[in-house]
Design a protein around this motif. Sequence first.
Motif, PDB file in Angstrom:
ATOM      1  N   ARG A 254       0.844  -1.200   0.000  1.00  0.00           N
ATOM      2  CA  ARG A 254       0.000   0.000   0.000  1.00  0.00           C
ATOM      3  C   ARG A 254       0.885   1.259   0.000  1.00  0.00           C
ATOM      4  N   TRP A 255       1.919   1.258   0.841  1.00  0.00           N
ATOM      5  CA  TRP A 255       2.826   2.422   0.902  1.00  0.00           C
ATOM      6  C   TRP A 255       3.513   2.655  -0.443  1.00  0.00           C
ATOM      7  N   ARG A 256       3.915   1.560  -1.091  1.00  0.00           N
ATOM      8  CA  ARG A 256       4.638   1.700  -2.361  1.00  0.00           C
ATOM      9  C   ARG A 256       3.742   2.212  -3.485  1.00  0.00           C
ATOM     10  N   SER A 257       2.424   2.110  -3.302  1.00  0.00           N
ATOM     11  CA  SER A 257       1.497   2.562  -4.348  1.00  0.00           C
ATOM     12  C   SER A 257       1.134   4.034  -4.188  1.00  0.00           C
ATOM     13  N   VAL A 258       1.626   4.668  -3.124  1.00  0.00           N
ATOM     14  CA  VAL A 258       1.294   6.067  -2.853  1.00  0.00           C
ATOM     15  C   VAL A 258       2.563   6.910  -2.988  1.00  0.00           C
ATOM     16  N   GLU A 259       2.436   8.044  -3.698  1.00  0.00           N
ATOM     17  CA  GLU A 259       3.585   8.904  -3.984  1.00  0.00           C
ATOM     18  C   GLU A 259       4.397   9.247  -2.727  1.00  0.00           C
ATOM     19  N   ARG A 260       3.685   9.631  -1.682  1.00  0.00           N
ATOM     20  CA  ARG A 260       4.356  10.143  -0.485  1.00  0.00           C
ATOM     21  C   ARG A 260       5.257   9.107   0.179  1.00  0.00           C
ATOM     22  N   THR A 261       4.860   7.824   0.086  1.00  0.00           N
ATOM     23  CA  THR A 261       5.603   6.775   0.791  1.00  0.00           C
ATOM     24  C   THR A 261       6.324   5.820  -0.167  1.00  0.00           C
ATOM     25  N   ARG A 262       6.335   6.180  -1.453  1.00  0.00           N
ATOM     26  CA  ARG A 262       6.898   5.288  -2.472  1.00  0.00           C
ATOM     27  C   ARG A 262       8.353   4.922  -2.166  1.00  0.00           C
ATOM     28  N   SER A 263       9.133   5.897  -1.714  1.00  0.00           N
ATOM     29  CA  SER A 263      10.564   5.618  -1.495  1.00  0.00           C
ATOM     30  C   SER A 263      10.934   5.601  -0.013  1.00  0.00           C
ATOM     31  N   LEU A 264       9.944   5.406   0.836  1.00  0.00           N
ATOM     32  CA  LEU A 264      10.199   5.304   2.272  1.00  0.00           C
ATOM     33  C   LEU A 264      11.091   4.080   2.540  1.00  0.00           C
ATOM     34  N   PRO A 265      12.264   4.283   3.180  1.00  0.00           N
ATOM     35  CA  PRO A 265      13.152   3.135   3.420  1.00  0.00           C
ATOM     36  C   PRO A 265      12.544   2.164   4.441  1.00  0.00           C
ATOM     37  N   VAL A 266      12.422   0.901   4.055  1.00  0.00           N
ATOM     38  CA  VAL A 266      11.782  -0.096   4.909  1.00  0.00           C
ATOM     39  C   VAL A 266      12.644  -1.356   5.038  1.00  0.00           C
ATOM     40  N   ILE A 267      12.858  -1.766   6.292  1.00  0.00           N
ATOM     41  CA  ILE A 267      13.492  -3.062   6.556  1.00  0.00           C
ATOM     42  C   ILE A 267      12.418  -3.990   7.114  1.00  0.00           C
ATOM     43  N   MET A 268      12.218  -5.119   6.458  1.00  0.00           N
ATOM     44  CA  MET A 268      11.202  -6.077   6.888  1.00  0.00           C
ATOM     45  C   MET A 268      11.790  -7.024   7.935  1.00  0.00           C
ATOM     46  N   LEU A 269      11.027  -7.227   9.027  1.00  0.00           N
ATOM     47  CA  LEU A 269      11.439  -8.154  10.084  1.00  0.00           C
ATOM     48  C   LEU A 269      10.544  -9.378  10.029  1.00  0.00           C
ATOM     49  N   THR A 270      11.143 -10.539  10.195  1.00  0.00           N
ATOM     50  CA  THR A 270      10.287 -11.714  10.207  1.00  0.00           C
ATOM     51  C   THR A 270      10.877 -12.864  11.003  1.00  0.00           C
TER      52      THR A 270
ATOM     53  N   LYS B 249      14.376 -12.908  12.250  1.00  0.00           N
ATOM     54  CA  LYS B 249      14.530 -13.093  13.694  1.00  0.00           C
ATOM     55  C   LYS B 249      15.026 -14.509  13.978  1.00  0.00           C
ATOM     56  N   PRO B 250      15.867 -14.738  14.973  1.00  0.00           N
ATOM     57  CA  PRO B 250      16.422 -13.690  15.836  1.00  0.00           C
ATOM     58  C   PRO B 250      17.638 -13.029  15.200  1.00  0.00           C
ATOM     59  N   PHE B 251      17.796 -11.720  15.419  1.00  0.00           N
ATOM     60  CA  PHE B 251      18.982 -11.030  14.908  1.00  0.00           C
ATOM     61  C   PHE B 251      19.623 -10.281  16.072  1.00  0.00           C
TER      62      PHE B 251
ATOM     63  N   LEU C 295      21.253  -5.455  13.497  1.00  0.00           N
ATOM     64  CA  LEU C 295      20.166  -4.496  13.278  1.00  0.00           C
ATOM     65  C   LEU C 295      20.740  -3.109  12.987  1.00  0.00           C
ATOM     66  N   LEU C 296      21.646  -2.641  13.864  1.00  0.00           N
ATOM     67  CA  LEU C 296      22.183  -1.293  13.713  1.00  0.00           C
ATOM     68  C   LEU C 296      22.994  -1.154  12.426  1.00  0.00           C
ATOM     69  N   ALA C 297      23.692  -2.224  12.048  1.00  0.00           N
ATOM     70  CA  ALA C 297      24.480  -2.180  10.809  1.00  0.00           C
ATOM     71  C   ALA C 297      23.562  -2.045   9.597  1.00  0.00           C
ATOM     72  N   ARG C 298      22.448  -2.792   9.594  1.00  0.00           N
ATOM     73  CA  ARG C 298      21.502  -2.716   8.460  1.00  0.00           C
ATOM     74  C   ARG C 298      20.853  -1.339   8.389  1.00  0.00           C
ATOM     75  N   VAL C 299      20.507  -0.813   9.564  1.00  0.00           N
ATOM     76  CA  VAL C 299      19.882   0.513   9.622  1.00  0.00           C
ATOM     77  C   VAL C 299      20.858   1.557   9.065  1.00  0.00           C
ATOM     78  N   ARG C 300      22.111   1.497   9.539  1.00  0.00           N
ATOM     79  CA  ARG C 300      23.125   2.453   9.063  1.00  0.00           C
ATOM     80  C   ARG C 300      23.314   2.334   7.555  1.00  0.00           C
ATOM     81  N   ALA C 301      23.389   1.108   7.076  1.00  0.00           N
ATOM     82  CA  ALA C 301      23.629   0.886   5.645  1.00  0.00           C
ATOM     83  C   ALA C 301      22.491   1.463   4.804  1.00  0.00           C
ATOM     84  N   LEU C 302      21.264   1.227   5.247  1.00  0.00           N
ATOM     85  CA  LEU C 302      20.120   1.716   4.471  1.00  0.00           C
ATOM     86  C   LEU C 302      20.051   3.244   4.502  1.00  0.00           C
TER      87      LEU C 302
END
Length: 248
Positions: free
Chosen positions: A66-82, A104-106, A111-118
């Motif tokens: 849904r976010w990717r289909s809307v202009e405002r959130t199209r390029s919002l950086p997202v890391i999926m957790l599962t 998970k588990p991570f 986590l911090l490395a992925r966040v920094r990289a993104l």
Amino acid sequence: MARILVVEDEAAIAELLAMNLRHAGHEVSLAADAAQAQREVDGVLPDLVLLDWMLPGLSGPALLRRWRSVERTRSLPVIMLTARAGEADKVSGLDAGADDYLAKPFSNSELLARVRALLRRQAPQALQASVTIGGLVLDPAAHRVSHRDAGDVRELHLGPTEFRLLHYLMAHPERVHSRRQLLDRVWGDHVFIEERTVDVHVKRLREALAPAGCAHRVETVRGVGYRMNAASATEAPSAGGGAHGCEP
Ligand code: CA
């Protein structure tokens, strides 16, 4: 550092993530389901989202689509957790538009490395690309601001601080920035600078934008800070536009 939204229904995990991210200097907000996450995103666009796959109601991938289909959130950086580490899930998480994926588990350091990289991947683009809002064009490479109105191009003359301030605001539209955040991100080493300094430069910036009728785009959010209004003219307040409206 960055504003991070954590979307996770398991309170213990959400709290742990928030604690670790805050400890690393980030501002964190929490949402326990898709509806709450949507409200957070509608309010203030985060710099990055940690989105859990399994949520009550709308799932993480469905919310992301849904976010990717809307202009405002199209390029919002997202890391999926599962909790699912299967390759098929990884593929469908990325298919839904996730920028990265953590099973998970991570560990906290992972986590911090992925966040920094993104966050780092987002930055260079934002620094070089020219930004356009309602006919107002800022070109960082040429260090030039202009306003385009039906073929007419008008150069606008900004001081160096106003240029950096406008660049930051245009690169992060529709978000409210406190004076402290602006000092941190536009001025950098702000130890000896008072918050009032921001108000002085915002005033100068509006004066520089006024000839193109764009001063109203830099909005004061009472008691909070400033925001670049990227809404179209029909939604924007008609604040003394003059001959040229701030619209393409
Ligand atoms: Ca969950």
